[in-house]
Design an enzyme around this catalytic site. Structure first.
Site, mmCIF file in Angstrom:
data_model
loop_
_atom_site.group_PDB
_atom_site.id
_atom_site.type_symbol
_atom_site.label_atom_id
_atom_site.label_comp_id
_atom_site.label_asym_id
_atom_site.label_seq_id
_atom_site.Cartn_x
_atom_site.Cartn_y
_atom_site.Cartn_z
ATOM 1 N N HIS A 131 0.838 -1.210 0.000
ATOM 2 C CA HIS A 131 0.000 0.000 0.000
ATOM 3 C C HIS A 131 0.869 1.255 0.000
ATOM 4 O O HIS A 131 2.050 1.193 0.358
ATOM 5 C CB HIS A 131 -0.916 0.037 1.236
ATOM 6 C CG HIS A 131 -2.150 -0.808 1.100
ATOM 7 N ND1 HIS A 131 -2.159 -2.148 1.426
ATOM 8 C CD2 HIS A 131 -3.403 -0.516 0.661
ATOM 9 C CE1 HIS A 131 -3.374 -2.634 1.195
ATOM 10 N NE2 HIS A 131 -4.147 -1.671 0.731
ATOM 11 N N LYS A 135 -0.608 4.919 4.505
ATOM 12 C CA LYS A 135 -1.543 3.999 5.186
ATOM 13 C C LYS A 135 -1.110 3.816 6.626
ATOM 14 O O LYS A 135 0.071 3.623 6.919
ATOM 15 C CB LYS A 135 -1.590 2.652 4.448
ATOM 16 C CG LYS A 135 -2.612 1.697 5.066
ATOM 17 C CD LYS A 135 -2.922 0.529 4.160
ATOM 18 C CE LYS A 135 -3.867 -0.467 4.820
ATOM 19 N NZ LYS A 135 -5.169 0.121 5.191
HETATM 20 P P1 NAD Z 1 -7.465 9.455 4.827
HETATM 21 O O1 NAD Z 1 -6.490 9.710 5.932
HETATM 22 O O2 NAD Z 1 -7.185 10.006 3.471
HETATM 23 O O3 NAD Z 1 -8.910 10.011 5.278
HETATM 24 C C1 NAD Z 1 -9.455 9.871 6.560
HETATM 25 C C2 NAD Z 1 -10.522 10.928 6.760
HETATM 26 O O4 NAD Z 1 -11.158 10.750 8.027
HETATM 27 C C3 NAD Z 1 -9.986 12.366 6.758
HETATM 28 O O5 NAD Z 1 -10.836 13.150 5.938
HETATM 29 C C4 NAD Z 1 -10.117 12.799 8.217
HETATM 30 O O6 NAD Z 1 -10.329 14.194 8.347
HETATM 31 C C5 NAD Z 1 -11.352 12.009 8.613
HETATM 32 N N1 NAD Z 1 -11.554 11.895 10.049
HETATM 33 C C6 NAD Z 1 -10.651 11.548 11.003
HETATM 34 N N2 NAD Z 1 -11.225 11.586 12.229
HETATM 35 C C7 NAD Z 1 -12.511 11.952 12.024
HETATM 36 C C8 NAD Z 1 -13.621 12.193 12.894
HETATM 37 N N3 NAD Z 1 -13.499 12.054 14.220
HETATM 38 N N4 NAD Z 1 -14.802 12.552 12.354
HETATM 39 C C9 NAD Z 1 -14.943 12.711 11.012
HETATM 40 N N5 NAD Z 1 -13.922 12.528 10.143
HETATM 41 C C10 NAD Z 1 -12.739 12.150 10.651
HETATM 42 O O7 NAD Z 1 -7.646 7.877 4.770
HETATM 43 P P2 NAD Z 1 -8.210 6.969 3.567
HETATM 44 O O8 NAD Z 1 -7.098 6.542 2.689
HETATM 45 O O9 NAD Z 1 -9.399 7.635 2.945
HETATM 46 O O10 NAD Z 1 -8.654 5.677 4.374
HETATM 47 C C11 NAD Z 1 -9.599 5.755 5.435
HETATM 48 C C12 NAD Z 1 -9.856 4.358 5.967
HETATM 49 O O11 NAD Z 1 -10.492 3.548 4.963
HETATM 50 C C13 NAD Z 1 -8.572 3.598 6.368
HETATM 51 O O12 NAD Z 1 -8.856 2.837 7.523
HETATM 52 C C14 NAD Z 1 -8.329 2.688 5.173
HETATM 53 O O13 NAD Z 1 -7.593 1.529 5.500
HETATM 54 C C15 NAD Z 1 -9.750 2.344 4.789
HETATM 55 N N6 NAD Z 1 -9.940 1.885 3.416
HETATM 56 C C16 NAD Z 1 -10.863 0.912 3.235
HETATM 57 C C17 NAD Z 1 -11.167 0.460 1.969
HETATM 58 C C18 NAD Z 1 -12.258 -0.565 1.795
HETATM 59 O O14 NAD Z 1 -12.568 -0.975 0.645
HETATM 60 N N7 NAD Z 1 -12.885 -1.010 2.883
HETATM 61 C C19 NAD Z 1 -10.513 1.002 0.851
HETATM 62 C C20 NAD Z 1 -9.561 2.000 1.065
HETATM 63 C C21 NAD Z 1 -9.293 2.445 2.352
#
Ligand code: NAD
Length: 242
Positions: A131, A135
């Site tokens: 990744h 991450k």
């Molecule tokens: P990122 O860091 O780009 O985004 C995270 C977001 O969450 C940010 O906008 C941040 O401001 C927000 N956030 C943090 N605390 C918060 C709160 N208390 N209230 C509201 N918003 C809040 O991360 P990302 O790459 O978008 O990934 C996010 C999660 O999704 C990770 O855990 C990642 O592993 C997971 N993910 C899952 C899949 C899937 O298919 N299930 C795919 C990609 C990523």
């Protein structure tokens, strides 16, 4: 029109969800980022999509519990307390929780389980995931889901056969061990390979994501599906009817 609250709208996945929603008949009713009024956003919505952090996932599940609000949760790296909050929500509302919302990975989970069942623990099973460098959690939730599918195929208890790190004099590989290795770098969206090493032959099952659109579209499909379900916890294989 189903109203969707997007948590983490400025994040990599939040942005992808909002963009992909334009091609659906779902409407984005609220965008809740860190510091915003989460309760108000949830109150204006029929379902929420959560790609944030485990802390935010726990807070959202607790607020959603009071409103019996359906949820789609993609956040990975969840701990026991986060899982507890989701379990409580699933008692009163339908929720989809998946470490990966892509069709390809959900098919791969079934293939990995089938391969492990047919080949058995004499074929050494290893999962490698790669990744992007930002991450936070490791191994990825998808890698863990693949490794657990292999354990299920073997009929073994994952927590007793897992090996997430090797360093130093680790000795010969025990029969039935399931290894998971992590690579981090650049802007890789997500790559997973499950390898089954036999004597003089080997099978590799790989998935490579080249756009976050596949996860976003899957999460939106899960949102449209989950609002029609009775309370309970569902995975993406249920959504896709696999
Ligand atoms: P990122 O860091 O780009 O985004 C995270 C977001 O969450 C940010 O906008 C941040 O401001 C927000 N956030 C943090 N605390 C918060 C709160 N208390 N209230 C509201 N918003 C809040 O991360 P990302 O790459 O978008 O990934 C996010 C999660 O999704 C990770 O855990 C990642 O592993 C997971 N993910 C899952 C899949 C899937 O298919 N299930 C795919 C990609 C990523």
């Amino acid at each position: 029109m189903t109203r969707v609250c997007v948590l983490g709208p400025s994040g990599r996945m939040g942005k992808a969800v909002i963009e992909a929603a334009t091609a659906t008949n779902l409407t984005i009713s609220a965008r809740v980022d860190l510091g915003d009024d989460m309760a108000a956003g949830l109150a204006a919505s029929d379902v929420y999509i959560d790609f944030t952090t485990p802390v935010a996932t726990r807070a959202a599940a607790a607020l959603a519990f009071t409103r019996k609000l359906p949820a789609v949760v993609g956040t990975t790296g969840l701990g026991p307390d986060d899982e507890k909050a989701l379990a409580a929500l699933a008692e009163v509302a339908p929720i989809v929780v998946a470490a990966n919302f892509s069709l390809g990975v959900n098919l791969l989970l079934g293939l990995a389980r089938q391969a492990a069942r047919i080949l058995g623990p004499d074929w050494d099973a290893e999962v490698v995931e790669t990744h992007h460098k930002n991450k936070r959690d490791a191994p990825s939730g998808t890698a863990l889901a693949i490794a657990r599918a292999i354990a299920a195929g073997h009929g073994s208890d994952y927590d007793t056969v897992k090996r997430h790190t090797r360093d130093g004099d680790v000795g010969p590989r025990p029969r039935g061990e399931i290894g998971v290795s992590t690579v981090r770098g650049g802007d890789v969206i997500g790559e997973h390979t499950a390898t089954f090493f036999g004597a003089a032959e080997r099978i590799e099952l790989s998935h490579r994501a080249t756009s976050r659109t596949i996860f976003a579209a899957g999460a939106l499909r899960a949102a449209a599906w989950v609002v029609t379900q009775p309370p309970g916890r569902y995975d993406m294989q249920a959504v896709l009817g696999l």
